[in-house]
Design a protein around this motif. Structure first.
Motif, short mmCIF file in Angstrom:
data_model
loop_
_atom_site.label_atom_id
_atom_site.label_comp_id
_atom_site.label_asym_id
_atom_site.label_seq_id
_atom_site.Cartn_x
_atom_site.Cartn_y
_atom_site.Cartn_z
N GLU A 101 50.74 34.10 24.36
CA GLU A 101 52.12 33.67 24.15
C GLU A 101 53.14 34.67 24.68
O GLU A 101 54.33 34.37 24.73
CB GLU A 101 52.37 33.41 22.66
N ILE A 102 52.69 35.87 25.07
CA ILE A 102 53.65 36.92 25.41
C ILE A 102 53.51 37.42 26.85
O ILE A 102 53.92 38.54 27.17
CB ILE A 102 53.52 38.11 24.43
N GLU A 103 52.94 36.60 27.72
CA GLU A 103 52.80 37.02 29.12
C GLU A 103 54.16 37.12 29.81
O GLU A 103 55.15 36.54 29.37
CB GLU A 103 51.92 36.03 29.88
N HIS A 104 54.17 37.85 30.92
CA HIS A 104 55.37 37.95 31.75
C HIS A 104 55.81 36.55 32.19
O HIS A 104 54.99 35.64 32.31
CB HIS A 104 55.07 38.82 32.97
N ALA A 105 57.10 36.39 32.45
CA ALA A 105 57.65 35.09 32.82
C ALA A 105 56.92 34.47 34.01
O ALA A 105 56.73 33.25 34.06
CB ALA A 105 59.13 35.23 33.13
N SER A 106 56.50 35.29 34.97
CA SER A 106 55.83 34.75 36.16
C SER A 106 54.55 34.00 35.78
O SER A 106 54.24 32.95 36.35
CB SER A 106 55.51 35.87 37.15
N ILE A 157 45.26 37.76 30.60
CA ILE A 157 45.77 38.51 29.45
C ILE A 157 46.34 39.83 29.95
O ILE A 157 45.65 40.63 30.58
CB ILE A 157 44.67 38.77 28.41
N GLN A 158 47.62 40.06 29.69
CA GLN A 158 48.31 41.25 30.19
C GLN A 158 47.71 42.52 29.62
O GLN A 158 47.14 42.52 28.53
CB GLN A 158 49.80 41.17 29.85
N HIS A 159 47.86 43.62 30.37
CA HIS A 159 47.39 44.91 29.86
C HIS A 159 48.35 45.45 28.81
O HIS A 159 47.94 45.85 27.72
CB HIS A 159 47.24 45.90 31.02
N ALA A 160 49.64 45.45 29.14
CA ALA A 160 50.64 45.93 28.17
C ALA A 160 51.89 45.07 28.27
O ALA A 160 52.30 44.66 29.36
CB ALA A 160 50.98 47.39 28.42
N ASN A 161 52.51 44.83 27.13
CA ASN A 161 53.72 44.02 27.08
C ASN A 161 54.93 44.81 27.57
O ASN A 161 55.12 45.97 27.20
CB ASN A 161 53.97 43.53 25.66
N SER A 162 55.74 44.18 28.39
CA SER A 162 56.87 44.87 29.00
C SER A 162 58.04 45.10 28.05
O SER A 162 58.93 45.89 28.35
CB SER A 162 57.37 44.08 30.22
N GLU A 163 58.04 44.44 26.90
CA GLU A 163 59.15 44.57 25.97
C GLU A 163 58.86 45.53 24.82
O GLU A 163 59.72 46.33 24.45
CB GLU A 163 59.54 43.19 25.42
N ILE A 164 57.66 45.48 24.28
CA ILE A 164 57.33 46.35 23.15
C ILE A 164 56.24 47.36 23.49
O ILE A 164 55.93 48.23 22.67
CB ILE A 164 56.94 45.53 21.90
N GLY A 165 55.63 47.25 24.67
CA GLY A 165 54.67 48.24 25.12
C GLY A 165 53.28 48.14 24.54
O GLY A 165 52.41 48.97 24.85
N THR A 166 53.01 47.15 23.70
CA THR A 166 51.69 47.01 23.08
C THR A 166 50.61 46.80 24.13
O THR A 166 50.75 45.98 25.03
CB THR A 166 51.69 45.83 22.09
#
Length: 381
Positions: free
Chosen positions: A95-100, A144-153
């Protein structure tokens, strides 16, 4: 202007600028040309491919250069699922992937694919049990992203990779925020495909790369394309790629010392917020997170207001991913971690870079304290 928005983009380092100028002057040939000028450019491109592969413990033949992180994400996912469509039509993402990627998967749903969007916990991490339950015999790929761009998780890529490989599911990861910041190892993490971008590592905008494990079959998104082994069309940006790798190598070689410095800056910021008893909550995972990205929720103040007031004070911060700026909806990441829309709009992001100093942090906290005090006064009035 104090710049605290390095997660959005970084300035080109002087070494990258110099590399671009030299490559544009000396290695200006089309690397696909058969004459000596083209051959010279091709040799430089081959060197860059090898250097990038070394940084992620991959193979040079798996590196394909693109126009940036967004194209890298789109081409990687589409080329892999096109080649494995016979297996099924099920895909997995978060649910938290980059917009692209979020928009790509919505588009793929419209094209007939079935997509499972994994939820995250309050810290922004997926649960491996949710991922395991989501896999079906028709699952082609998980992104699945490595790290979230907003909170860094940071997500546990090695655990995710092992789980997916054991079930025969391809694994793509958006590593734009982590490349040259923390160690990537496509073999240890069982990653089949990843995407990265130059402008996050002090390289030029308009340059990125995809890595696809050479053992994995992929199908061209653009049939008949001849550049990058058919992965994408268009003359390859050799000067931009040379600048990209120059910047990336410079950052990679300083990775450990920079991360230590970012941890110190982060501690200074959070200690100051605590000491002044500001109504500010830190978002994201306490330990599994990038040191240089700090997501904050300022109770009682909208993030957009805080960002604009900081800008007036000569400080550049953001209210989340730059690709989401201007949208009316609150941050998808904040909603996913359990915030209400009102709470989500109180979010701001501060991110550090090579030029960030302790004085920059102190100045930001001072401005934040002033805004909080002014907000209290207005509420009491």
């Amino acid at each position: 202007m104090i710049y605290l928005d390095y997660a959005a983009t970084t300035p080109m380092c002087k070494e990258a600028v110099a590399a671009y100028a030299e490559a544009a002057t000396v290695y200006f040939g089309n690397e696909s040309s058969l004459h000596d000028v083209g051959t010279t450019a091709r040799k430089l491109l081959t060197l860059c491919r090898r250097e990038l592969a070394l940084m992620i413990n991959g193979e040079a033949e798996g590196v394909y250069f693109t126009s940036g992180g967004t194209e890298a994400n789109v081409l990687a996912v589409r080329s892999l699922i096109a080649a494995h469509r016979r297996k099924g039509t099920h895909l997995i993402t978060t649910e938290i992937e980059h917009a692209s990627l979020h928009h790509l998967f919505k588009q793929l749903e419209a094209e007939g694919y079935k997509v499972t969007y994994l939820p995250v916990d309050r810290y922004g991490r997926i649960r491996l049990t949710d991922l395991e339950r989501a896999v079906t015999p028709e699952t082609i790929l998980a992104s699945i992203q490595h790290a979230n761009s907003e909170i860094g998780t940071i997500q546990p890529l090695a655990d995710i990779g092992r789980l997916l490989r054991a079930r025969g599911v391809l694994f793509h990861s958006d590593c734009v925020q982590t490349f040259a910041k923390i160690q990537l190892d496509v073999k240890a993490m069982a990653i089949d495909s990843l995407s990265i971008s130059a402008h996050k590592v002090y390289g030029p905008k308009g340059v990125g790369a995809v890595y696809i494990d050479p053992r994995r079959h992929w199908k061209p998104v653009f049939p008949g394309a001849t550049h990058e082994s058919g992965f994408r069309p268009g003359t390859v940006n050799v000067p931009g790629i040379a600048a990209f790798l120059t910047a990336a190598k410079r950052l990679y070689e300083r990775m450990e010392s920079e991360q230590l410095r970012f941890e110190q800056l982060r501690s200074r910021l959070l200690d100051a917020i605590a000491a002044k008893r500001l109504p500010v909550a830190v978002e994201g995972h306490r330990d599994a997170r990038l040191a240089h990205i700090v997501g904050l929720s300022v109770n009682g103040l909208e993030g957009q207001f805080v960002m604009l007031e900081c800008n007036r004070a000569g400080i550049a911060i953001s209210t989340g991913s730059a690709c989401q700026v201007g949208l009316q909806a609150p941050s998808r990441t904040m909603i996913a971690v359990g915030k209400t829309p009102e709470e989500a709009r109180q979010f701001i992001r501060v991110s550090f870079g090579t030029a960030t100093t302790e004085a920059d942090i102190d100045r930001f906290v001072s401005v934040l304290e002033r805004l909080v005090s002014a907000g209290k006064g207005a509420n009491q009035g």
